[in-house]
Design a protein around this motif. Structure first.
Motif, PDB file in Angstrom:
ATOM      1  N   UNK A 189       0.877  -0.884   0.034  1.00 41.34           N
ATOM      2  CA  UNK A 189      -0.269  -0.268   0.347  1.00 41.34           C
ATOM      3  C   UNK A 189       0.975   1.374   0.067  1.00 41.34           C
ATOM      4  N   UNK A 190       0.844   2.181  -0.468  1.00 39.39           N
ATOM      5  CA  UNK A 190       1.584   3.045  -0.993  1.00 39.39           C
ATOM      6  C   UNK A 190       1.466   4.267  -1.560  1.00 39.39           C
ATOM      7  N   UNK A 191       1.639   4.885  -0.377  1.00 38.30           N
ATOM      8  CA  UNK A 191       1.174   6.992  -0.682  1.00 38.30           C
ATOM      9  C   UNK A 191       1.653   7.234  -1.442  1.00 38.30           C
ATOM     10  N   UNK A 192       0.792   8.020  -2.608  1.00 38.28           N
ATOM     11  CA  UNK A 192       1.325   8.888  -3.533  1.00 38.28           C
ATOM     12  C   UNK A 192       2.553   9.821  -3.448  1.00 38.28           C
ATOM     13  N   UNK A 193       2.156  11.146  -2.803  1.00 39.97           N
ATOM     14  CA  UNK A 193       2.823  11.591  -1.996  1.00 39.97           C
ATOM     15  C   UNK A 193       3.957  12.044  -1.399  1.00 39.97           C
ATOM     16  N   UNK A 194       4.785  11.717  -1.163  1.00 43.22           N
ATOM     17  CA  UNK A 194       5.381  11.902  -0.224  1.00 43.22           C
ATOM     18  C   UNK A 194       6.660  12.587  -1.006  1.00 43.22           C
ATOM     19  N   UNK A 195       7.226  12.724   0.524  1.00 43.24           N
ATOM     20  CA  UNK A 195       8.787  13.428  -0.027  1.00 43.24           C
ATOM     21  C   UNK A 195      10.049  12.109  -0.356  1.00 43.24           C
ATOM     22  N   UNK A 196      11.028  13.641  -0.580  1.00 42.81           N
ATOM     23  CA  UNK A 196      12.347  12.253  -1.546  1.00 42.81           C
ATOM     24  C   UNK A 196      11.637  11.687  -1.681  1.00 42.81           C
ATOM     25  N   UNK A 197      11.345  10.836  -2.230  1.00 42.44           N
ATOM     26  CA  UNK A 197      10.913  10.234  -4.001  1.00 42.44           C
ATOM     27  C   UNK A 197       9.657   9.774  -3.141  1.00 42.44           C
ATOM     28  N   UNK A 198       8.286  10.203  -4.214  1.00 41.82           N
ATOM     29  CA  UNK A 198       7.085   9.872  -3.908  1.00 41.82           C
ATOM     30  C   UNK A 198       7.042   8.622  -4.561  1.00 41.82           C
ATOM     31  N   UNK A 199       5.520   7.923  -4.616  1.00 39.86           N
ATOM     32  CA  UNK A 199       4.756   6.709  -4.303  1.00 39.86           C
ATOM     33  C   UNK A 199       5.402   6.476  -5.809  1.00 39.86           C
ATOM     34  N   UNK A 200       4.894   7.536  -6.941  1.00 40.95           N
ATOM     35  CA  UNK A 200       5.395   6.953  -7.865  1.00 40.95           C
ATOM     36  C   UNK A 200       6.621   6.244  -8.717  1.00 40.95           C
ATOM     37  N   UNK A 201       7.357   7.595  -8.212  1.00 33.45           N
ATOM     38  CA  UNK A 201       8.911   6.974  -8.221  1.00 33.45           C
ATOM     39  C   UNK A 201       9.613   6.019  -7.372  1.00 33.45           C
ATOM     40  N   UNK A 202       8.601   5.199  -6.652  1.00 37.80           N
ATOM     41  CA  UNK A 202       9.237   4.225  -5.711  1.00 37.80           C
ATOM     42  C   UNK A 202       8.433   2.952  -6.543  1.00 37.80           C
ATOM     43  N   UNK A 203       7.826   3.157  -6.978  1.00 37.48           N
ATOM     44  CA  UNK A 203       6.715   2.043  -7.540  1.00 37.48           C
ATOM     45  C   UNK A 203       7.872   1.730  -9.390  1.00 37.48           C
ATOM     46  N   UNK A 204       8.286   2.805  -9.631  1.00 34.37           N
ATOM     47  CA  UNK A 204       9.187   2.730 -10.899  1.00 34.37           C
ATOM     48  C   UNK A 204      10.159   1.828 -10.200  1.00 34.37           C
ATOM     49  N   UNK A 205      11.214   2.367  -9.642  1.00 36.18           N
ATOM     50  CA  UNK A 205      12.288   1.364  -9.497  1.00 36.18           C
ATOM     51  C   UNK A 205      11.604  -0.061  -8.134  1.00 36.18           C
ATOM     52  N   UNK A 206      11.111  -0.091  -8.257  1.00 33.38           N
ATOM     53  CA  UNK A 206      10.650  -1.449  -8.032  1.00 33.38           C
ATOM     54  C   UNK A 206      10.420  -2.404  -9.112  1.00 33.38           C
ATOM     55  N   UNK A 207       9.324  -1.877 -10.153  1.00 35.40           N
ATOM     56  CA  UNK A 207       9.680  -2.325 -11.789  1.00 35.40           C
ATOM     57  C   UNK A 207      10.363  -2.644 -12.454  1.00 35.40           C
ATOM     58  N   UNK A 208      11.603  -1.564 -12.111  1.00 37.87           N
ATOM     59  CA  UNK A 208      12.897  -1.595 -12.841  1.00 37.87           C
ATOM     60  C   UNK A 208      13.696  -2.751 -12.407  1.00 37.87           C
ATOM     61  N   UNK A 209      13.125  -3.133 -10.543  1.00 36.84           N
ATOM     62  CA  UNK A 209      14.602  -4.626  -9.733  1.00 36.84           C
ATOM     63  C   UNK A 209      12.995  -5.422 -10.385  1.00 36.84           C
ATOM     64  N   UNK A 210      12.340  -5.398 -10.738  1.00 42.64           N
ATOM     65  CA  UNK A 210      11.751  -6.297 -11.469  1.00 42.64           C
ATOM     66  C   UNK A 210      10.547  -7.445 -10.056  1.00 42.64           C
TER      67      UNK A 210
END
Length: 138
Positions: free
Chosen positions: A54-75
């Motif tokens: 469960x991932x919040x979209x609006x967060x400082x440092x790394x927002x939820x969409x950026x984290x999601x992209x990193x997860x997808x890149x790491x498979x």
């Protein structure tokens, strides 16, 4: 092989939201791990364990969409449910196109969230290409 107790992960910078979600999910019998930041999640999470995020979209440092992209890149295959107080239709559509299980606006409808969590865990149990039990991970 799957584990018997999936882990529901929460990443939200608001302590009140993390605590409320953790209480709600644990009261329904889910095991929960909560993180304040995406960077903390990336270091501490155990991706081999079945569950959902469960991932919040609006967060400082790394927002939820950026984290999601990193997860997808790491498979990293964990299913994601986005939460937002600031979302718009375009953001929701893009998240769903990118593979999110759901996109829920705050304030959170508890029944919708619980339904999304159950759906996400079922999806992870049946679609993950590899799994490791807790005993194998140790």
């Amino acid at each position: 092989m799957t584990i018997s107790n999936p882990i529901i992960r929460i990443v939200d910078d608001e302590a009140v939201i993390r605590k409320a979600l953790k209480f709600l999910l644990e009261s329904e019998g889910w095991a929960v791990e909560a993180y304040e930041k995406g960077s903390e999640f990336l270091v501490e999470d155990r991706p081999s364990l079945i569950g959902c995020l469960i991932l919040d979209v609006a967060m400082p440092e790394m927002n939820g969409l950026e984290l999601y992209q990193r997860l997808r890149e790491r498979k990293y295959e964990v299913p994601v449910i986005f939460l937002t107080g600031h979302g718009d239709v375009d953001m929701a559509v893009q998240a769903m196109k990118d593979g999110a299980i759901d996109f829920i606006q705050k304030p959170i409808n508890e029944e919708r969230l619980l339904s999304a969590v159950a759906k996400a865990v079922r999806y992870d149990e049946t679609h993950r290409s590899w799994t490791i039990s807790e005993e194998e991970e140790k």
